[in-house]
Write an enzyme that holds these catalytic residues in place. Structure first.
Site, PDB file in Angstrom:
ATOM      1  N   CYS A 135       0.814  -1.233   0.000  1.00 34.32           N
ATOM      2  CA  CYS A 135       0.000   0.000   0.000  1.00 34.32           C
ATOM      3  C   CYS A 135       0.844   1.278   0.000  1.00 34.32           C
ATOM      4  CB  CYS A 135      -0.946  -0.005   1.194  1.00 34.32           C
ATOM      5  SG  CYS A 135      -0.151  -0.404   2.754  1.00 34.32           S
ATOM      6  N   HIS A 248      -3.083   6.250   5.018  1.00 33.92           N
ATOM      7  CA  HIS A 248      -1.660   6.440   5.321  1.00 33.92           C
ATOM      8  C   HIS A 248      -1.183   7.809   4.815  1.00 33.92           C
ATOM      9  CE1 HIS A 248      -1.618   2.315   6.403  1.00 33.92           C
ATOM     10  NE2 HIS A 248      -0.823   1.806   5.480  1.00 33.92           N
TER      11      HIS A 248
HETATM   12  P1  NAP Z   1      -7.836  -8.810   7.449  1.00 38.13           P
HETATM   13  O1  NAP Z   1      -8.764  -7.692   7.699  1.00 38.13           O
HETATM   14  O2  NAP Z   1      -7.178  -9.472   8.596  1.00 38.13           O
HETATM   15  O3  NAP Z   1      -8.626  -9.928   6.579  1.00 38.13           O
HETATM   16  C1  NAP Z   1      -8.055 -11.180   6.258  1.00 38.13           C
HETATM   17  C2  NAP Z   1      -9.005 -11.969   5.383  1.00 38.13           C
HETATM   18  O4  NAP Z   1      -8.356 -13.197   5.022  1.00 38.13           O
HETATM   19  C3  NAP Z   1     -10.308 -12.361   6.072  1.00 38.13           C
HETATM   20  O5  NAP Z   1     -11.348 -12.386   5.130  1.00 38.13           O
HETATM   21  C4  NAP Z   1     -10.013 -13.778   6.555  1.00 38.13           C
HETATM   22  O6  NAP Z   1     -11.169 -14.581   6.693  1.00 38.13           O
HETATM   23  C5  NAP Z   1      -9.207 -14.288   5.382  1.00 38.13           C
HETATM   24  N1  NAP Z   1      -8.398 -15.445   5.762  1.00 38.13           N
HETATM   25  C6  NAP Z   1      -7.516 -15.529   6.769  1.00 38.13           C
HETATM   26  N2  NAP Z   1      -7.007 -16.788   6.818  1.00 38.13           N
HETATM   27  C7  NAP Z   1      -7.583 -17.484   5.819  1.00 38.13           C
HETATM   28  C8  NAP Z   1      -7.472 -18.818   5.355  1.00 38.13           C
HETATM   29  N3  NAP Z   1      -6.658 -19.702   5.938  1.00 38.13           N
HETATM   30  N4  NAP Z   1      -8.206 -19.201   4.287  1.00 38.13           N
HETATM   31  C9  NAP Z   1      -9.053 -18.323   3.694  1.00 38.13           C
HETATM   32  N5  NAP Z   1      -9.207 -17.042   4.092  1.00 38.13           N
HETATM   33  C10 NAP Z   1      -8.473 -16.627   5.142  1.00 38.13           C
HETATM   34  O7  NAP Z   1      -6.632  -8.379   6.483  1.00 38.13           O
HETATM   35  P2  NAP Z   1      -6.588  -7.221   5.368  1.00 38.13           P
HETATM   36  O8  NAP Z   1      -6.075  -5.975   5.985  1.00 38.13           O
HETATM   37  O9  NAP Z   1      -7.859  -7.216   4.609  1.00 38.13           O
HETATM   38  O10 NAP Z   1      -5.380  -7.732   4.452  1.00 38.13           O
HETATM   39  C11 NAP Z   1      -5.521  -8.827   3.577  1.00 38.13           C
HETATM   40  C12 NAP Z   1      -4.294  -8.922   2.666  1.00 38.13           C
HETATM   41  O11 NAP Z   1      -4.168  -7.702   1.943  1.00 38.13           O
HETATM   42  C13 NAP Z   1      -2.973  -9.120   3.396  1.00 38.13           C
HETATM   43  O12 NAP Z   1      -2.116  -9.891   2.589  1.00 38.13           O
HETATM   44  C14 NAP Z   1      -2.440  -7.710   3.511  1.00 38.13           C
HETATM   45  O13 NAP Z   1      -1.037  -7.690   3.648  1.00 38.13           O
HETATM   46  C15 NAP Z   1      -2.879  -7.135   2.176  1.00 38.13           C
HETATM   47  N6  NAP Z   1      -2.994  -5.686   2.191  1.00 38.13           N
HETATM   48  C16 NAP Z   1      -3.688  -5.042   3.151  1.00 38.13           C
HETATM   49  C17 NAP Z   1      -3.784  -3.668   3.105  1.00 38.13           C
HETATM   50  C18 NAP Z   1      -4.519  -2.891   4.134  1.00 38.13           C
HETATM   51  O14 NAP Z   1      -4.457  -1.650   4.063  1.00 38.13           O
HETATM   52  N7  NAP Z   1      -5.223  -3.487   5.081  1.00 38.13           N
HETATM   53  C19 NAP Z   1      -3.185  -2.951   2.074  1.00 38.13           C
HETATM   54  C20 NAP Z   1      -2.489  -3.647   1.079  1.00 38.13           C
HETATM   55  C21 NAP Z   1      -2.407  -5.009   1.146  1.00 38.13           C
HETATM   56  P3  NAP Z   1     -11.825 -14.932   8.116  1.00 38.13           P
HETATM   57  O15 NAP Z   1     -12.803 -13.822   8.405  1.00 38.13           O
HETATM   58  O16 NAP Z   1     -12.505 -16.234   7.833  1.00 38.13           O
HETATM   59  O17 NAP Z   1     -10.720 -15.039   9.110  1.00 38.13           O
END
Ligand code: NAP
Length: 342
Positions: A135, A248
């Site tokens: 990001c 950010h």
């Molecule tokens: P988050 O809010 O923690 O959400 C994680 C998601 O992944 C939830 O839907 C979760 O489902 C699912 N998940 C976790 N373990 C899993 C598994 N074993 N099998 C299938 N689904 C699973 O995280 P997030 O912030 O959205 O980030 C997600 C990804 O995007 C990460 O790789 C992060 O580095 C990347 N990212 C995030 C941002 C940001 O600003 N947040 C920016 C750029 C990139 P459950 O509800 O079932 O646990």
């Protein structure tokens, strides 16, 4: 391989649909009227059976599996690196294109790393997986690219001010709860983030490398080099988590190979796709996270000559990293593929 025109409108799966990025992907698909044959919501077995409203319909979250990915044309993956490493090859094997928000494939030479305003052509070279950059890197490259088109970049020094949302939906909730705890006179004990963010800040907690930089900082270096095709670019980052709920900010110092005036830089940024200038020196008003929360553009301002260096400029930027730093960037990539297949 781009995208089969037979698959328009495509069947799309959001892998990680219950997370911070997944929820934003849902919002964007609806807002942008993304053409859909079918939308599948996938997550872990923990949230299987949850229901989500989408375009007046109720969709049910399914656990990810090979069957759930079968017949899918585009997977928007935002469930973390290990989940992407496990399921992206399965989806590609079954004919899908995977646009991945995790860091799993970003530095793989066979995987394009795409910011649609900066290197859209790279998306069309994919072999099944396209990576969405980190990001902070996406926000940074939106400001760097229009300036690099005027003068070659020599060195970039960036400090980030990263919100709780960058660590996911649970980190946002923890900041809300711990802020209440502190205001009520209690002791803030964090469980999601390594330290409490309530009325506090700390250096980004991604793993430290032997050179003293953390992974997040090195992602900014390596990914910026890859996206901008500047393998020699010098870049040094310091990444800090701050008690902002969402969006950010970055303080950026850019040294060029030859002087670039503030006026030229400002004119280029004012016209740059995905960038908005918020700059009122008289009123001392520049971008703030609240200006961009829930919005698409990266806001840039306080563009000024670096007093310590005749060939360097300083600027400040803010961007909603769940949106442009993740979900919007991924949807824009999917739109590029659709456009190419039409
Ligand atoms: P988050 O809010 O923690 O959400 C994680 C998601 O992944 C939830 O839907 C979760 O489902 C699912 N998940 C976790 N373990 C899993 C598994 N074993 N099998 C299938 N689904 C699973 O995280 P997030 O912030 O959205 O980030 C997600 C990804 O995007 C990460 O790789 C992060 O580095 C990347 N990212 C995030 C941002 C940001 O600003 N947040 C920016 C750029 C990139 P459950 O509800 O079932 O646990």
């Amino acid at each position: 391989m781009t995208f089969a025109s037979a698959a328009i409108p495509p069947t799309v799966a959001i892998l990680g649909a219950t997370g911070a990025v997944g929820q934003e992907l849902l919002t964007l698909l609806e807002e942008r009227s993304f053409p859909l044959k079918q939308l599948r919501l996938l997550a872990s077995p923990r949230s299987a059976g949850q229901t989500v409203a989408f375009k007046g319909q109720t969709l049910t979250v399914e656990p990810v599996s090979a069957e759930a990915l079968s017949g899918v044309d585009v997977v928007l993956a935002s469930a973390g690196g290990s989940v992407s490493r496990q399921w992206a090859p399965v989806a590609v094997e079954q004919g899908a294109v995977v646009i991945d928000n995790s860091s799993a494939f970003r530095m793989d030479p066979a995987v394009p790393l795409v910011v649609p305003e900066v290197n859209p052509q790279a998306a069309l070279t994919h072999q099944g997986i396209i990576a969405n950059p980190n990001c902070t890197t996406i926000l940074l490259t939106l400001a760097l690219a229009p300036l690099a088109a005027l003068r070659p970049l020599r060195r970039v020094v960036v400090s980030t001010y990263q919100s709780a949302s960058g660590a996911g939906a649970r980190a946002m909730e923890e900041l809300r709860q711990l802020s209440r705890t502190v205001l009520d006179g209690g002791e803030a004990r964090s469980e999601v983030l390594p330290h409490s963010l309530a009325f506090n800040l700390f250096l980004h907690n991604s793993p430290l490398q032997a050179n003293g930089y953390c992974e997040e900082e090195l992602k900014m270096l390596n990914e910026t080099r890859k996206i901008m095709q500047l393998p020699e670019l010098s870049l040094s980052a310091t990444c800090v988590r701050v008690p902002v709920l969402r969006a950010h900010s970055e303080a950026v110092n850019i040294e060029f190979e030859a002087p670039l005036s503030v006026a030229e830089a400002r004119a280029a940024l004012a016209q740059a796709p995905g960038v908005e200038l918020i700059e009122d020196f008289e009123a001392n008003r520049f971008p703030m996270p609240t200006d961009v929360t829930g919005r698409d553009p990266v806001a840039v301002g306080r563009i000024r000559q670096d007093l310590s260096h005749p060939q360097a400029l300083e600027l400040w930027l803010c961007g909603d990293q769940i949106r442009k730093g993740a979900a919007l960037n991924a949807v824009q990539i999917a739109e590029l593929l659709l456009e190419a297949a039409r």
